[in-house]
Design a protein around this motif. Sequence first.
Motif, PDB file in Angstrom:
ATOM      1  N   ALA A   1       7.872   4.836  -8.775  1.00 43.18           N
ATOM      2  CA  ALA A   1       7.402   3.655  -8.441  1.00 43.18           C
ATOM      3  C   ALA A   1       6.584   3.315 -10.197  1.00 43.18           C
ATOM      4  CB  ALA A   1       6.824   2.675  -7.641  1.00 43.18           C
ATOM      5  N   VAL A   2       5.556   4.663 -10.161  1.00 46.95           N
ATOM      6  CA  VAL A   2       4.372   5.103 -11.182  1.00 46.95           C
ATOM      7  C   VAL A   2       5.583   5.513 -12.297  1.00 46.95           C
ATOM      8  CG1 VAL A   2       2.676   6.534 -11.673  1.00 46.95           C
ATOM      9  CG2 VAL A   2       2.594   5.475  -9.342  1.00 46.95           C
ATOM     10  N   ALA A   3       6.164   6.244 -12.273  1.00 47.99           N
ATOM     11  CA  ALA A   3       6.863   6.238 -13.409  1.00 47.99           C
ATOM     12  C   ALA A   3       7.774   5.151 -14.444  1.00 47.99           C
ATOM     13  CB  ALA A   3       7.825   7.486 -13.175  1.00 47.99           C
ATOM     14  N   THR A   4       8.238   4.297 -13.681  1.00 47.75           N
ATOM     15  CA  THR A   4       8.416   3.251 -14.306  1.00 47.75           C
ATOM     16  C   THR A   4       8.126   2.025 -14.397  1.00 47.75           C
ATOM     17  OG1 THR A   4       9.471   2.197 -12.358  1.00 47.75           O
ATOM     18  CG2 THR A   4      10.686   3.652 -13.034  1.00 47.75           C
ATOM     19  N   GLY A   5       6.651   2.134 -13.691  1.00 50.28           N
ATOM     20  CA  GLY A   5       5.765   0.991 -14.457  1.00 50.28           C
ATOM     21  C   GLY A   5       5.579  -0.153 -13.163  1.00 50.28           C
ATOM     22  N   VAL A   6       6.601   0.676 -11.938  1.00 54.55           N
ATOM     23  CA  VAL A   6       6.223  -0.839 -11.195  1.00 54.55           C
ATOM     24  C   VAL A   6       4.725  -0.567 -10.271  1.00 54.55           C
ATOM     25  CG1 VAL A   6       7.624  -1.612  -8.936  1.00 54.55           C
ATOM     26  CG2 VAL A   6       9.496  -0.627 -10.843  1.00 54.55           C
ATOM     27  N   ILE A   7       4.445   0.321 -10.049  1.00 53.73           N
ATOM     28  CA  ILE A   7       3.111   0.088  -9.801  1.00 53.73           C
ATOM     29  C   ILE A   7       1.635   1.113 -10.255  1.00 53.73           C
ATOM     30  CG2 ILE A   7       1.937   1.384  -7.678  1.00 53.73           C
ATOM     31  CD1 ILE A   7       4.054   0.779  -5.385  1.00 53.73           C
ATOM     32  N   ASN A   8       1.069   0.296 -10.584  1.00 54.86           N
ATOM     33  CA  ASN A   8      -0.221   1.030 -10.888  1.00 54.86           C
ATOM     34  C   ASN A   8      -1.756   1.110 -10.205  1.00 54.86           C
ATOM     35  OD1 ASN A   8       1.383   0.341 -14.207  1.00 54.86           O
ATOM     36  ND2 ASN A   8       0.963  -1.603 -13.661  1.00 54.86           N
ATOM     37  N   GLY A   9      -1.800   1.976 -10.861  1.00 53.68           N
ATOM     38  CA  GLY A   9      -3.180   2.494 -10.471  1.00 53.68           C
ATOM     39  C   GLY A   9      -4.384   1.805 -10.492  1.00 53.68           C
ATOM     40  N   ASN A  10      -5.717   2.191  -9.743  1.00 49.31           N
ATOM     41  CA  ASN A  10      -6.595   0.697  -9.734  1.00 49.31           C
ATOM     42  C   ASN A  10      -7.742   1.715 -10.980  1.00 49.31           C
ATOM     43  OD1 ASN A  10      -5.522  -0.283  -7.213  1.00 49.31           O
ATOM     44  ND2 ASN A  10      -7.134   1.041  -5.982  1.00 49.31           N
ATOM     45  N   ALA A  11      -8.469   0.903 -11.469  1.00 51.68           N
ATOM     46  CA  ALA A  11      -9.643   1.264 -12.873  1.00 51.68           C
ATOM     47  C   ALA A  11     -10.349   2.196 -11.851  1.00 51.68           C
ATOM     48  CB  ALA A  11     -10.451   0.306 -12.663  1.00 51.68           C
ATOM     49  N   ASP A  12     -10.072   2.535 -10.497  1.00 48.13           N
ATOM     50  CA  ASP A  12     -11.460   3.804 -10.666  1.00 48.13           C
ATOM     51  C   ASP A  12     -10.459   4.962 -10.276  1.00 48.13           C
ATOM     52  OD1 ASP A  12      -9.653   3.239  -8.036  1.00 48.13           O
ATOM     53  OD2 ASP A  12     -11.596   3.153  -6.855  1.00 48.13           O
ATOM     54  N   GLY A  13      -9.059   5.252 -11.042  1.00 46.25           N
ATOM     55  CA  GLY A  13      -8.315   6.026 -10.900  1.00 46.25           C
ATOM     56  C   GLY A  13      -7.731   6.734  -8.700  1.00 46.25           C
ATOM     57  N   THR A  14      -8.166   6.140  -8.731  1.00 46.76           N
ATOM     58  CA  THR A  14      -6.778   5.767  -7.498  1.00 46.76           C
ATOM     59  C   THR A  14      -6.061   5.029  -7.272  1.00 46.76           C
ATOM     60  OG1 THR A  14      -8.364   3.799  -6.165  1.00 46.76           O
ATOM     61  CG2 THR A  14      -9.540   5.916  -6.421  1.00 46.76           C
ATOM     62  N   LEU A  15      -4.894   5.190  -6.287  1.00 47.44           N
ATOM     63  CA  LEU A  15      -3.248   4.661  -5.648  1.00 47.44           C
ATOM     64  C   LEU A  15      -3.904   4.486  -4.642  1.00 47.44           C
ATOM     65  CD1 LEU A  15      -0.503   4.075  -7.432  1.00 47.44           C
ATOM     66  CD2 LEU A  15      -0.025   6.203  -5.815  1.00 47.44           C
ATOM     67  N   GLU A  16      -4.150   4.373  -3.477  1.00 49.24           N
ATOM     68  CA  GLU A  16      -4.737   3.222  -2.805  1.00 49.24           C
ATOM     69  C   GLU A  16      -2.630   3.693  -1.522  1.00 49.24           C
ATOM     70  OE1 GLU A  16      -8.027   0.920  -1.883  1.00 49.24           O
ATOM     71  OE2 GLU A  16      -6.815   0.286  -3.712  1.00 49.24           O
ATOM     72  N   PRO A  17      -2.321   5.059  -2.213  1.00 50.02           N
ATOM     73  CA  PRO A  17      -0.877   4.604  -1.357  1.00 50.02           C
ATOM     74  C   PRO A  17      -0.958   3.830  -0.038  1.00 50.02           C
ATOM     75  CG  PRO A  17      -1.173   7.125  -1.205  1.00 50.02           C
ATOM     76  CD  PRO A  17      -3.207   5.665  -2.227  1.00 50.02           C
ATOM     77  N   ARG A  18      -1.504   4.466   1.503  1.00 53.08           N
ATOM     78  CA  ARG A  18      -1.856   4.064   2.310  1.00 53.08           C
ATOM     79  C   ARG A  18      -3.096   2.326   2.627  1.00 53.08           C
ATOM     80  NH1 ARG A  18      -3.010   8.896   5.425  1.00 53.08           N
ATOM     81  NH2 ARG A  18      -1.429  10.938   5.203  1.00 53.08           N
ATOM     82  N   GLY A  19      -2.891   2.195   1.710  1.00 55.66           N
ATOM     83  CA  GLY A  19      -4.292   1.034   1.448  1.00 55.66           C
ATOM     84  C   GLY A  19      -2.768  -0.250   1.364  1.00 55.66           C
ATOM     85  N   ASN A  20      -3.132  -1.089   2.081  1.00 50.90           N
ATOM     86  CA  ASN A  20      -2.403  -2.256   2.211  1.00 50.90           C
ATOM     87  C   ASN A  20      -2.817  -3.013   1.179  1.00 50.90           C
ATOM     88  OD1 ASN A  20      -2.418  -1.976   5.116  1.00 50.90           O
ATOM     89  ND2 ASN A  20      -4.372  -3.319   5.602  1.00 50.90           N
ATOM     90  N   ALA A  21      -1.110  -3.720   0.722  1.00 53.97           N
ATOM     91  CA  ALA A  21      -1.255  -4.518  -0.330  1.00 53.97           C
ATOM     92  C   ALA A  21      -1.347  -5.945  -0.181  1.00 53.97           C
ATOM     93  CB  ALA A  21       0.287  -4.371  -1.420  1.00 53.97           C
ATOM     94  N   THR A  22      -2.375  -6.103  -1.410  1.00 57.43           N
ATOM     95  CA  THR A  22      -2.618  -7.317  -1.317  1.00 57.43           C
ATOM     96  C   THR A  22      -1.501  -8.697  -2.566  1.00 57.43           C
ATOM     97  OG1 THR A  22      -3.894  -8.065  -3.606  1.00 57.43           O
ATOM     98  CG2 THR A  22      -5.130  -6.822  -2.114  1.00 57.43           C
ATOM     99  N   ARG A  23      -2.402  -9.724  -2.099  1.00 59.00           N
ATOM    100  CA  ARG A  23      -1.191 -10.969  -2.050  1.00 59.00           C
ATOM    101  C   ARG A  23      -1.178 -10.579  -3.534  1.00 59.00           C
ATOM    102  NH1 ARG A  23       1.312 -14.761   0.484  1.00 59.00           N
ATOM    103  NH2 ARG A  23       1.418 -16.423  -1.134  1.00 59.00           N
ATOM    104  N   ALA A  24      -1.486 -10.725  -4.137  1.00 59.59           N
ATOM    105  CA  ALA A  24      -2.377 -10.306  -5.891  1.00 59.59           C
ATOM    106  C   ALA A  24      -0.990  -8.885  -6.175  1.00 59.59           C
ATOM    107  CB  ALA A  24      -3.725 -10.519  -6.250  1.00 59.59           C
ATOM    108  N   GLN A  25      -1.381  -8.281  -6.071  1.00 60.60           N
ATOM    109  CA  GLN A  25      -0.818  -6.867  -6.098  1.00 60.60           C
ATOM    110  C   GLN A  25       0.294  -6.887  -6.007  1.00 60.60           C
ATOM    111  OE1 GLN A  25      -3.399  -4.183  -3.422  1.00 60.60           O
ATOM    112  NE2 GLN A  25      -5.024  -3.694  -5.102  1.00 60.60           N
TER     113      GLN A  25
END
Length: 204
Positions: free
Chosen positions: A170-194
């Motif tokens: 997902a990261v390699a293909t640009g499907v999912i990007n990290g946050n501006a603070d350098g985190t990915l939050e893999p176990r974080g809940n996905a927001t509707r905007a995300q």
Amino acid sequence: MAYPNLIAFSANDTLPQYRTGVTKDKILPYYDVADSFWGITHVRNVYDKGYMAGMSCVNFGIDGNVTRAQFAQILYNIAGKPAVTYTGQFSDIPQGRWYTAAVSWAAENGLVGGYPDGTFAPNAAIKREDIAVILFHRAGSPSAQVLDLDTRFSDSEQINAYAQEAVNWAVATGVINGNADGTLEPRGNATRAQSAAIITNITA
């Protein structure tokens, strides 16, 4: 009685064009999606294509969590809502709910799975790494460039083992990007905007 301030038009007159500049795009009705919002193009995309709708007629709910059932419904919408036969795969997905067809379809196509106790947990918030896994399966589990996620994200150690390959893809293909603070939050809940951004990435 005469009304001097009114303008009379004949059948041959050309009416003034007050709607200059109007495009074919639908007007976003959501008050929480400002022109300056980072995800406005993504929200507009999923709204225009009918992939996602707002939490109400005037509120998209940009910071709200997406549930497992809602994400299945989004993918079902993208697929064109094909016919599906209810087989009762999960004990907590009864017939007749708004998400029944979507979850059944997603399960039949190997996109989602349940828990060892036979439940699906439709109302549970979906995690970002689980979205990666679902979309990885949707794409046919393709190979991707192996990235050094440890150097990219400060919280890469939080990626669960079952999601490692999918998150890398997902990261390699640009499907999912990290946050501006350098985190990915893999176990974080996905927001509707995300989620709108992720859906835009896979359907562009």
